[in-house]
Motif scaffolding. Structure first.
Motif, PDB file in Angstrom:
ATOM      1  N   UNK A   1       0.801  -1.156  -0.103  1.00 33.03           N
ATOM      2  CA  UNK A   1       0.083   0.156   0.042  1.00 33.03           C
ATOM      3  C   UNK A   1       0.863   1.251   0.037  1.00 33.03           C
ATOM      4  N   UNK A   2       0.485   2.358  -0.737  1.00 34.33           N
ATOM      5  CA  UNK A   2       1.262   3.537  -0.620  1.00 34.33           C
ATOM      6  C   UNK A   2       0.813   4.306   0.597  1.00 34.33           C
ATOM      7  N   UNK A   3       1.788   4.502   1.615  1.00 37.64           N
ATOM      8  CA  UNK A   3       1.383   4.870   3.019  1.00 37.64           C
ATOM      9  C   UNK A   3       1.185   6.676   2.854  1.00 37.64           C
ATOM     10  N   UNK A   4       0.518   7.214   3.566  1.00 35.87           N
ATOM     11  CA  UNK A   4       0.230   8.704   3.544  1.00 35.87           C
ATOM     12  C   UNK A   4       1.210   9.092   4.529  1.00 35.87           C
ATOM     13  N   UNK A   5       1.563   8.533   5.500  1.00 37.29           N
ATOM     14  CA  UNK A   5       2.887   8.871   6.310  1.00 37.29           C
ATOM     15  C   UNK A   5       4.059   8.207   6.132  1.00 37.29           C
ATOM     16  N   UNK A   6       5.232   8.904   6.265  1.00 37.39           N
ATOM     17  CA  UNK A   6       6.486   8.261   6.185  1.00 37.39           C
ATOM     18  C   UNK A   6       6.650   7.377   7.293  1.00 37.39           C
ATOM     19  N   UNK A   7       7.512   6.525   7.423  1.00 38.68           N
ATOM     20  CA  UNK A   7       7.746   5.434   8.572  1.00 38.68           C
ATOM     21  C   UNK A   7       7.986   6.251   9.750  1.00 38.68           C
ATOM     22  N   UNK A   8       8.887   7.383   9.543  1.00 40.50           N
ATOM     23  CA  UNK A   8       9.306   8.183  10.913  1.00 40.50           C
ATOM     24  C   UNK A   8       8.144   9.047  11.412  1.00 40.50           C
ATOM     25  N   UNK A   9       7.170   9.378  10.304  1.00 43.16           N
ATOM     26  CA  UNK A   9       6.002  10.181  10.948  1.00 43.16           C
ATOM     27  C   UNK A   9       4.865   8.829  11.738  1.00 43.16           C
ATOM     28  N   UNK A  10       4.871   7.874  11.184  1.00 43.01           N
ATOM     29  CA  UNK A  10       4.142   6.768  11.634  1.00 43.01           C
ATOM     30  C   UNK A  10       4.661   6.392  13.266  1.00 43.01           C
ATOM     31  N   UNK A  11       6.111   6.369  13.211  1.00 46.71           N
ATOM     32  CA  UNK A  11       6.682   5.794  14.508  1.00 46.71           C
ATOM     33  C   UNK A  11       6.655   7.179  15.545  1.00 46.71           C
ATOM     34  N   UNK A  12       6.622   8.091  15.188  1.00 39.75           N
ATOM     35  CA  UNK A  12       6.504   9.448  15.963  1.00 39.75           C
ATOM     36  C   UNK A  12       4.962   9.359  16.573  1.00 39.75           C
ATOM     37  N   UNK A  13       3.861   9.037  15.712  1.00 38.53           N
ATOM     38  CA  UNK A  13       2.641   9.274  16.067  1.00 38.53           C
ATOM     39  C   UNK A  13       2.293   8.065  17.358  1.00 38.53           C
ATOM     40  N   UNK A  14       2.835   6.885  16.914  1.00 38.58           N
ATOM     41  CA  UNK A  14       2.822   5.594  17.799  1.00 38.58           C
ATOM     42  C   UNK A  14       3.510   6.009  19.145  1.00 38.58           C
ATOM     43  N   UNK A  15       4.640   6.553  19.120  1.00 35.29           N
ATOM     44  CA  UNK A  15       5.307   6.723  20.408  1.00 35.29           C
ATOM     45  C   UNK A  15       4.652   7.674  21.224  1.00 35.29           C
ATOM     46  N   UNK A  16       4.084   8.875  20.345  1.00 31.29           N
ATOM     47  CA  UNK A  16       3.232   9.712  21.315  1.00 31.29           C
ATOM     48  C   UNK A  16       2.276   9.312  21.896  1.00 31.29           C
ATOM     49  N   UNK A  17       1.477   8.218  21.006  1.00 32.71           N
ATOM     50  CA  UNK A  17       0.231   7.485  21.608  1.00 32.71           C
ATOM     51  C   UNK A  17       0.248   6.887  22.773  1.00 32.71           C
ATOM     52  N   UNK A  18       1.590   6.305  22.995  1.00 31.13           N
ATOM     53  CA  UNK A  18       1.594   5.015  23.912  1.00 31.13           C
ATOM     54  C   UNK A  18       2.591   5.466  24.994  1.00 31.13           C
ATOM     55  N   UNK A  19       2.745   6.738  25.364  1.00 27.33           N
ATOM     56  CA  UNK A  19       3.887   7.290  26.088  1.00 27.33           C
ATOM     57  C   UNK A  19       3.601   7.134  27.495  1.00 27.33           C
ATOM     58  N   UNK A  20       2.506   6.620  27.687  1.00 30.74           N
ATOM     59  CA  UNK A  20       1.912   6.669  29.334  1.00 30.74           C
ATOM     60  C   UNK A  20       1.927   5.072  29.280  1.00 30.74           C
ATOM     61  N   UNK A  21       2.228   4.113  28.502  1.00 31.47           N
ATOM     62  CA  UNK A  21       2.224   2.634  28.838  1.00 31.47           C
ATOM     63  C   UNK A  21       3.424   2.228  28.955  1.00 31.47           C
ATOM     64  N   UNK A  22       4.135   1.517  29.897  1.00 36.12           N
ATOM     65  CA  UNK A  22       5.353   1.377  30.174  1.00 36.12           C
ATOM     66  C   UNK A  22       6.063   0.326  29.454  1.00 36.12           C
ATOM     67  N   UNK A  23       5.185  -1.150  29.312  1.00 34.50           N
ATOM     68  CA  UNK A  23       5.892  -1.896  28.583  1.00 34.50           C
ATOM     69  C   UNK A  23       5.908  -2.063  27.145  1.00 34.50           C
ATOM     70  N   UNK A  24       5.979  -0.996  26.400  1.00 34.04           N
ATOM     71  CA  UNK A  24       5.893  -0.937  24.965  1.00 34.04           C
ATOM     72  C   UNK A  24       6.689  -0.283  24.235  1.00 34.04           C
ATOM     73  N   UNK A  25       7.377  -0.810  23.296  1.00 35.54           N
ATOM     74  CA  UNK A  25       8.237  -0.103  22.391  1.00 35.54           C
ATOM     75  C   UNK A  25       7.904  -0.136  21.066  1.00 35.54           C
ATOM     76  N   UNK A  26       8.643   0.645  20.248  1.00 35.86           N
ATOM     77  CA  UNK A  26       8.091   0.945  18.839  1.00 35.86           C
ATOM     78  C   UNK A  26       9.536   0.494  18.018  1.00 35.86           C
ATOM     79  N   UNK A  27       9.245  -0.445  16.920  1.00 32.05           N
ATOM     80  CA  UNK A  27      10.270  -0.635  15.914  1.00 32.05           C
ATOM     81  C   UNK A  27       9.790  -0.756  14.443  1.00 32.05           C
ATOM     82  N   UNK A  28      10.554  -0.866  13.528  1.00 32.69           N
ATOM     83  CA  UNK A  28      10.360  -1.024  12.127  1.00 32.69           C
ATOM     84  C   UNK A  28      10.675  -2.124  11.597  1.00 32.69           C
TER      85      UNK A  28
END
Ligand code: PNS
Length: 166
Positions: free
Chosen positions: A41-68
């Protein structure tokens, strides 16, 4: 340690995804949210933008990390030492695709199991594609994504509209 991977395109992360991450974080010791970079699929957001949005959305949950990852999910799972895949199931229409993915992954590596979370009824109609469609037409996004993602969507849509007008 029970390590699980929640893979997806997350283009962008929605309230439905966040709900699944929160619930999965209670049954696994650690969750890696894995963003697919080489999607067909051709994404609307770059990988970095998607990661940034995920990190921002889960910052209050301790046991989560984000990878590509790119390539096969099973290869990424092996690299990080995980054997549990987390996926959300919204409706019967998801089932066929999800069972195909789960069974293919298990054929590729029979140590891997997929755990499905039935989506919160509140978000059962929600998809990143629908959210992008609403955003492109200037509709209200408050029930679909958090404030950070909403602002990113508005910024992205405005910049795309600006490009079209050039
Ligand atoms: O959010 P999505 O787009 O429905 O997620 C799909 C995803 C990323 C889970 C799936 O496309 C995937 O795992 N892709 C990587 C390639 C792969 O391993 N495919 C499964 C075997 S065909």
């Amino acid at each position: 340690m029970r390590l699980a991977v929640y893979p997806g395109s997350f283009d962008p992360i929605t309230l439905g995804h966040i709900d699944i991450i929160k619930r999965a974080s209670k049954i696994a010791d650690k969750i890696i949210v894995a963003v697919l970079s080489n999607s067909r699929k051709s994404p609307l957001f770059s990988v970095d933008e998607r990661i940034d949005m995920i990190k921002n959305s889960i910052k209050d949950i301790e046991n989560i990390s984000v990878d590509v990852f790119d390539g096969l999910l099973v290869d990424f799972m092996k690299k990080v030492g995980a054997e549990i895949i987390v996926r959300g199931l919204r409706a019967v229409s998801d089932y066929e695709y999800e069972i195909q993915l789960a069974q293919t992954n298990r054929e590729l590596n029979n140590n891997i199991d997929t755990i499905f979370f039935t989506t919160n009824v509140k978000y059962s109609y929600l998809s990143s594609s629908i959210v992008k469609e609403v955003a492109m037409h200037g509709g209200s996004l408050d029930k679909f994504v958090n404030l950070y993602v909403k602002n990113m969507l508005i910024k992205k849509c405005n910049s795309l509209k600006g490009l079209k007008e050039l």
